[in-house]
Design a protein around this motif. Sequence first.
Motif, PDB file in Angstrom:
ATOM      1  N   LEU A 162      42.285  41.474  38.878  1.00 24.87           N
ATOM      2  CA  LEU A 162      42.522  40.132  39.418  1.00 24.87           C
ATOM      3  C   LEU A 162      42.397  39.085  38.315  1.00 24.87           C
ATOM      4  CD1 LEU A 162      40.665  40.305  42.849  1.00 24.87           C
ATOM      5  CD2 LEU A 162      43.112  39.906  42.507  1.00 24.87           C
ATOM      6  N   VAL A 163      41.533  39.337  37.357  1.00 30.14           N
ATOM      7  CA  VAL A 163      41.354  38.435  36.212  1.00 30.14           C
ATOM      8  C   VAL A 163      42.323  38.798  35.093  1.00 30.14           C
ATOM      9  CG1 VAL A 163      39.745  37.621  34.445  1.00 30.14           C
ATOM     10  CG2 VAL A 163      38.936  38.030  36.794  1.00 30.14           C
ATOM     11  N   ASP A 164      42.353  40.071  34.723  1.00 29.67           N
ATOM     12  CA  ASP A 164      43.119  40.498  33.556  1.00 29.67           C
ATOM     13  C   ASP A 164      44.638  40.447  33.762  1.00 29.67           C
ATOM     14  OD1 ASP A 164      40.681  41.007  32.411  1.00 29.67           O
ATOM     15  OD2 ASP A 164      40.734  43.175  32.787  1.00 29.67           O
ATOM     16  N   LYS A 165      45.097  40.689  35.012  1.00 28.89           N
ATOM     17  CA  LYS A 165      46.534  40.789  35.245  1.00 28.89           C
ATOM     18  C   LYS A 165      47.086  39.757  36.227  1.00 28.89           C
ATOM     19  CE  LYS A 165      46.793  45.772  34.308  1.00 28.89           C
ATOM     20  NZ  LYS A 165      47.216  47.103  34.843  1.00 28.89           N
ATOM     21  N   ARG A 222      40.521  33.174  37.519  1.00 29.79           N
ATOM     22  CA  ARG A 222      39.532  32.832  36.502  1.00 29.79           C
ATOM     23  C   ARG A 222      38.355  33.788  36.527  1.00 29.79           C
ATOM     24  NH1 ARG A 222      38.002  26.613  36.641  1.00 29.79           N
ATOM     25  NH2 ARG A 222      36.786  27.374  34.860  1.00 29.79           N
ATOM     26  N   ARG A 223      37.979  34.235  37.700  1.00 32.83           N
ATOM     27  CA  ARG A 223      36.865  35.169  37.826  1.00 32.83           C
ATOM     28  C   ARG A 223      37.097  36.046  39.058  1.00 32.83           C
ATOM     29  NH1 ARG A 223      34.967  30.165  39.136  1.00 32.83           N
ATOM     30  NH2 ARG A 223      34.087  29.913  37.049  1.00 32.83           N
ATOM     31  N   VAL A 268      45.088  39.928  47.563  1.00 32.73           N
ATOM     32  CA  VAL A 268      45.911  41.113  47.826  1.00 32.73           C
ATOM     33  C   VAL A 268      47.358  40.838  47.424  1.00 32.73           C
ATOM     34  CG1 VAL A 268      46.698  42.752  49.573  1.00 32.73           C
ATOM     35  CG2 VAL A 268      44.388  41.790  49.715  1.00 32.73           C
ATOM     36  N   GLN A 269      47.868  39.670  47.803  1.00 33.76           N
ATOM     37  CA  GLN A 269      49.248  39.314  47.480  1.00 33.76           C
ATOM     38  C   GLN A 269      49.474  39.303  45.971  1.00 33.76           C
ATOM     39  OE1 GLN A 269      52.037  38.056  49.809  1.00 33.76           O
ATOM     40  NE2 GLN A 269      52.878  38.952  47.932  1.00 33.76           N
ATOM     41  N   ALA A 270      48.529  38.755  45.229  1.00 36.85           N
ATOM     42  CA  ALA A 270      48.673  38.679  43.775  1.00 36.85           C
ATOM     43  C   ALA A 270      48.719  40.060  43.145  1.00 36.85           C
ATOM     44  CB  ALA A 270      47.527  37.862  43.184  1.00 36.85           C
ATOM     45  N   MET A 271      47.884  40.972  43.645  1.00 39.31           N
ATOM     46  CA  MET A 271      47.859  42.303  43.049  1.00 39.31           C
ATOM     47  C   MET A 271      49.083  43.124  43.450  1.00 39.31           C
ATOM     48  SD  MET A 271      45.599  42.589  40.867  1.00 39.31           S
ATOM     49  CE  MET A 271      45.969  44.319  40.594  1.00 39.31           C
ATOM     50  N   VAL A 272      49.601  42.907  44.642  1.00 44.72           N
ATOM     51  CA  VAL A 272      50.837  43.592  45.024  1.00 44.72           C
ATOM     52  C   VAL A 272      51.969  43.181  44.084  1.00 44.72           C
ATOM     53  CG1 VAL A 272      52.633  43.795  46.795  1.00 44.72           C
ATOM     54  CG2 VAL A 272      50.225  43.971  47.437  1.00 44.72           C
TER      55      VAL A 272
END
Length: 332
Positions: A39-42, A46-47, A59-63
Amino acid sequence: MLDVLLRLFNMQHTALGKTVSHKTRHERARFLRRFFRDLVDKAGFRRPPDPRNLGQKHVQAMVQVWQRERLAPATIQTYLSFLRGLASWLDKPGLVRPPAHYGLRLEEYERHEYAQRDKSWRAQGLDVEQVLQQVAAFDPRIAACMRLMHVFGLRDKESVMLRPHAHVVPFAQTGLPDVGLNADDYLWVKGKGGRVRWIAIDADAQRLALAQARTLVTGQDASMGDPARTLRQNLRRLMYVLEKFGITRRAAGTTGHGLRHGHVNDLYEQIGGVPSPVRGGPVLPPVQDRAARKAVAERAGHARLRASGAYIGSVTLARNRPSDRSAEPPCG
């Protein structure tokens, strides 16, 4: 907080009232820890959030990250399943929505339930005997495990845990009905979910494989795994040897699991009288096809008849194959 949740719940199945395997626990814990790092690295946060504050935006961001990385549909399905498990631990059962909610196209998340190609070693141009002889010169114990996978259709873990003396019993001791009598001796195999299956020892290649295996173990109750190693270390050794001899999906188009695929495809042809759908066979009458698929499912240790399709393909595959093979384009 994540470590607390893992200690409390990671041994539990997310949907059924039972525990999960150590392999599943390890993979789920590894994924969840990496998810919060990513979530931070990709994903640009921010944290990492406290797991209790996990929301749709995370969840949306990681998908979207998984889409960019072009992860396999099966991988995405597994990741979403792990996240649903985490949501259930947090008492947020509706947190993880269906894949389409996150903009995933069907082809990006739908698994192929049926094999689309023959994954056996033979189909990839590998000579099983030649490879096993080469492996035996390097590590006889691993070669013996691979041979057991080849002649009995075992999973890698099943071959490592097999006891070539203790797991061979006369038919009378199997508890099988007399109608199932196909051989004097049977092999006892404990597979996924603790399911036990009995495999008739009815071929010379099977008897030879067991005889070779018995020369390598240290006692009547010993398993095929090196006693100096743990189960995990023995499985890693098997993977290492396969990679050393080029048996990987990238290098050879198949893996050690291809030995199992080859065995059950051969079994389908033995029962049905024609090659399996992934091997170009014609459509069998339903009764014959069902009998062959039932044999494949039982040999592979699956409770559902439909699971056979993951190895031999679907009836639809055979039905849709052009009847005039001369019109097909040449293979590249």
